[in-house]
Design a protein around this motif. Sequence first.
Motif, PDB file in Angstrom:
ATOM      1  N   VAL A 104     -81.894  88.840 -78.971  1.00 19.76           N
ATOM      2  CA  VAL A 104     -81.600  89.183 -80.364  1.00 19.76           C
ATOM      3  C   VAL A 104     -81.281  87.888 -81.100  1.00 19.76           C
ATOM      4  CG1 VAL A 104     -80.177  90.571 -81.902  1.00 19.76           C
ATOM      5  CG2 VAL A 104     -80.609  91.347 -79.545  1.00 19.76           C
ATOM      6  N   PHE A 161     -84.166  91.489 -73.762  1.00 17.57           N
ATOM      7  CA  PHE A 161     -84.221  91.434 -75.220  1.00 17.57           C
ATOM      8  C   PHE A 161     -83.412  90.243 -75.708  1.00 17.57           C
ATOM      9  CE2 PHE A 161     -84.396  95.728 -73.600  1.00 17.57           C
ATOM     10  CZ  PHE A 161     -85.577  96.204 -74.157  1.00 17.57           C
ATOM     11  N   LEU A 184     -86.653  79.320 -77.247  1.00 21.19           N
ATOM     12  CA  LEU A 184     -85.582  80.238 -76.822  1.00 21.19           C
ATOM     13  C   LEU A 184     -85.182  80.047 -75.367  1.00 21.19           C
ATOM     14  CD1 LEU A 184     -86.672  83.546 -78.624  1.00 21.19           C
ATOM     15  CD2 LEU A 184     -85.168  81.730 -79.452  1.00 21.19           C
ATOM     16  N   LEU A 200    -101.673  97.628 -74.835  1.00 20.70           N
ATOM     17  CA  LEU A 200    -100.358  97.722 -75.480  1.00 20.70           C
ATOM     18  C   LEU A 200    -100.355  98.827 -76.541  1.00 20.70           C
ATOM     19  CD1 LEU A 200     -99.637  93.899 -75.865  1.00 20.70           C
ATOM     20  CD2 LEU A 200     -98.573  95.464 -74.212  1.00 20.70           C
ATOM     21  N   LYS A 217     -76.723  93.757 -69.474  1.00 21.28           N
ATOM     22  CA  LYS A 217     -77.236  92.541 -68.821  1.00 21.28           C
ATOM     23  C   LYS A 217     -78.647  92.174 -69.285  1.00 21.28           C
ATOM     24  CE  LYS A 217     -79.422  94.401 -64.586  1.00 21.28           C
ATOM     25  NZ  LYS A 217     -80.827  94.048 -64.865  1.00 21.28           N
ATOM     26  N   ASN A 218     -79.343  93.111 -69.907  1.00 18.10           N
ATOM     27  CA  ASN A 218     -80.706  92.812 -70.370  1.00 18.10           C
ATOM     28  C   ASN A 218     -80.751  92.222 -71.778  1.00 18.10           C
ATOM     29  OD1 ASN A 218     -81.875  93.711 -68.002  1.00 18.10           O
ATOM     30  ND2 ASN A 218     -82.039  95.830 -68.735  1.00 18.10           N
ATOM     31  N   ILE A 219     -79.585  91.987 -72.369  1.00 18.33           N
ATOM     32  CA  ILE A 219     -79.532  91.512 -73.759  1.00 18.33           C
ATOM     33  C   ILE A 219     -79.018  90.079 -73.831  1.00 18.33           C
ATOM     34  CG2 ILE A 219     -78.592  91.972 -76.058  1.00 18.33           C
ATOM     35  CD1 ILE A 219     -78.012  94.865 -75.033  1.00 18.33           C
ATOM     36  N   TYR A 220     -79.757  89.232 -74.534  1.00 22.38           N
ATOM     37  CA  TYR A 220     -79.312  87.868 -74.807  1.00 22.38           C
ATOM     38  C   TYR A 220     -79.199  87.686 -76.318  1.00 22.38           C
ATOM     39  CZ  TYR A 220     -81.013  87.118 -70.022  1.00 22.38           C
ATOM     40  OH  TYR A 220     -81.228  87.198 -68.677  1.00 22.38           O
ATOM     41  N   TRP A 221     -78.404  86.705 -76.723  1.00 19.72           N
ATOM     42  CA  TRP A 221     -78.239  86.425 -78.157  1.00 19.72           C
ATOM     43  C   TRP A 221     -78.719  85.006 -78.460  1.00 19.72           C
ATOM     44  CZ3 TRP A 221     -76.816  89.973 -81.842  1.00 19.72           C
ATOM     45  CH2 TRP A 221     -76.421  91.222 -81.345  1.00 19.72           C
ATOM     46  N   ASN A 222     -79.694  84.920 -79.316  1.00 24.59           N
ATOM     47  CA  ASN A 222     -80.219  83.662 -79.885  1.00 24.59           C
ATOM     48  C   ASN A 222     -80.987  82.764 -78.924  1.00 24.59           C
ATOM     49  OD1 ASN A 222     -79.467  83.965 -82.687  1.00 24.59           O
ATOM     50  ND2 ASN A 222     -77.366  83.955 -81.900  1.00 24.59           N
ATOM     51  N   LYS A 223     -80.750  82.884 -77.640  1.00 25.74           N
ATOM     52  CA  LYS A 223     -81.623  82.245 -76.651  1.00 25.74           C
ATOM     53  C   LYS A 223     -81.396  82.878 -75.279  1.00 25.74           C
ATOM     54  CE  LYS A 223     -78.535  78.494 -75.337  1.00 25.74           C
ATOM     55  NZ  LYS A 223     -78.354  77.069 -75.101  1.00 25.74           N
ATOM     56  N   TRP A 224     -82.329  82.643 -74.375  1.00 28.79           N
ATOM     57  CA  TRP A 224     -82.218  83.161 -73.009  1.00 28.79           C
ATOM     58  C   TRP A 224     -80.972  82.560 -72.352  1.00 28.79           C
ATOM     59  CZ3 TRP A 224     -85.713  86.544 -70.603  1.00 28.79           C
ATOM     60  CH2 TRP A 224     -85.509  86.754 -69.238  1.00 28.79           C
ATOM     61  N   ASP A 253     -78.863 107.848 -69.250  1.00 31.60           N
ATOM     62  CA  ASP A 253     -78.463 106.662 -70.013  1.00 31.60           C
ATOM     63  C   ASP A 253     -78.890 105.428 -69.214  1.00 31.60           C
ATOM     64  OD1 ASP A 253     -77.392 104.650 -71.482  1.00 31.60           O
ATOM     65  OD2 ASP A 253     -75.305 105.289 -71.285  1.00 31.60           O
ATOM     66  N   LYS A 254     -79.876 104.716 -69.723  1.00 28.41           N
ATOM     67  CA  LYS A 254     -80.409 103.575 -68.975  1.00 28.41           C
ATOM     68  C   LYS A 254     -80.050 102.234 -69.638  1.00 28.41           C
ATOM     69  CE  LYS A 254     -84.740 105.037 -68.938  1.00 28.41           C
ATOM     70  NZ  LYS A 254     -86.159 104.926 -68.537  1.00 28.41           N
ATOM     71  N   TYR A 255     -79.092 102.275 -70.576  1.00 26.79           N
ATOM     72  CA  TYR A 255     -78.671 101.072 -71.297  1.00 26.79           C
ATOM     73  C   TYR A 255     -77.989 100.084 -70.346  1.00 26.79           C
ATOM     74  CZ  TYR A 255     -76.013  98.340 -74.757  1.00 26.79           C
ATOM     75  OH  TYR A 255     -75.473  97.347 -75.516  1.00 26.79           O
ATOM     76  N   GLN A 256     -78.432  98.845 -70.354  1.00 23.13           N
ATOM     77  CA  GLN A 256     -77.830  97.825 -69.497  1.00 23.13           C
ATOM     78  C   GLN A 256     -77.578  96.558 -70.300  1.00 23.13           C
ATOM     79  OE1 GLN A 256     -80.981  97.879 -66.313  1.00 23.13           O
ATOM     80  NE2 GLN A 256     -79.197  98.155 -65.003  1.00 23.13           N
TER      81      GLN A 256
END
Lengths: 160, 160
Positions: free
Chosen positions: A37, A35, A122, B83, B152-159, B147-150
């Motif tokens: 953001v 993801f 991005l 989808l 490491k899967n989150i980026y901010w404003n770019k990869w 709880d599968k929250y990780q």
Amino acid sequence: MRNYAGTPISKDEVDKLLHAAMAAPAAVNMPPWKFIVVTDKTVLKKLADGLPFAKMLLAAGTGIVVCAAPEEAALGSKEFTLLDCACASENILLAAESFDLGAVWTAIYPNKEVMDFVRNELNIPQQVIPLNLIPVGHPVAQEKAKDKYQPKNIYWNKWA
Amino acid sequence: MRNYAGTPISKDEVDKLLHAAMAAPAAVNMPPWKFIVVTDKTVLKKLADGLPFAKMLLAAGTGIVVCAAPEEAALGSKEFTLLDCACASENILLAAESFDLGAVWTAIYPNKEVMDFVRNELNIPQQVIPLNLIPVGHPVAQEKAKDKYQPKNIYWNKWA
């Protein structure tokens, strides 16, 4: 939801949406989602300028790009990856609604030009598929959910 | 959820699940989904016998086959269709959970042999894609969500 009030959602709200996203099912329990953001106004403006269906992004204040990474999926399956990421996206939309936020799926995949534009803006690796961009923000007004139930789509025990 | 108590859910419950399914977003508001609700024991047994991951179908008592009909989708797009149907499927899973029922996505697509088996058993037209089979029933016990929250899967404003 396409009409936003202009004040961005909080980091805590973003975090709750991403918790919901990652609660989605993933084939063989191998989550293939990433993801991005976007809250930086310069980046939001570039995306809004380049994407025909995301003009509301600046008013929303936050955009979540759901990315599908087939190399992390079961069997490296592109098909599983996209389905898992669609479920994660739907969870974001439902969680937003439950928090009285507004959100809408704007498509990136499968349009190759649009995917390449977003990858380029991005810095997304070539093998990763940007699936959609979800603008999230405070809605100008609460919308009532449409009733889209259609009995004609239901069969019992076999296709009619 | 894979352990079912053996008593089928009611028609009213099936109807609520399908209301939730059809509340999912569809590209260009053209819903491309069809649902085959299987409650007939002979059909349930045939499906359970032929599908490696749906052995719990008889104990569940009800199976919902979510079908993707590209010819009804925006631009006839197979991608949009799948989808949209993934979102409808996720809504069934979440609605089931909210009603204290048990449900699980068992894959049919993209395995060609499995798709052909289900098409044949349920008389599904060749151009329609059976996406998954969702056994739904009363769970033996409530399971706690993982709880599968990780982060490491989150980026901010770019990869990266």
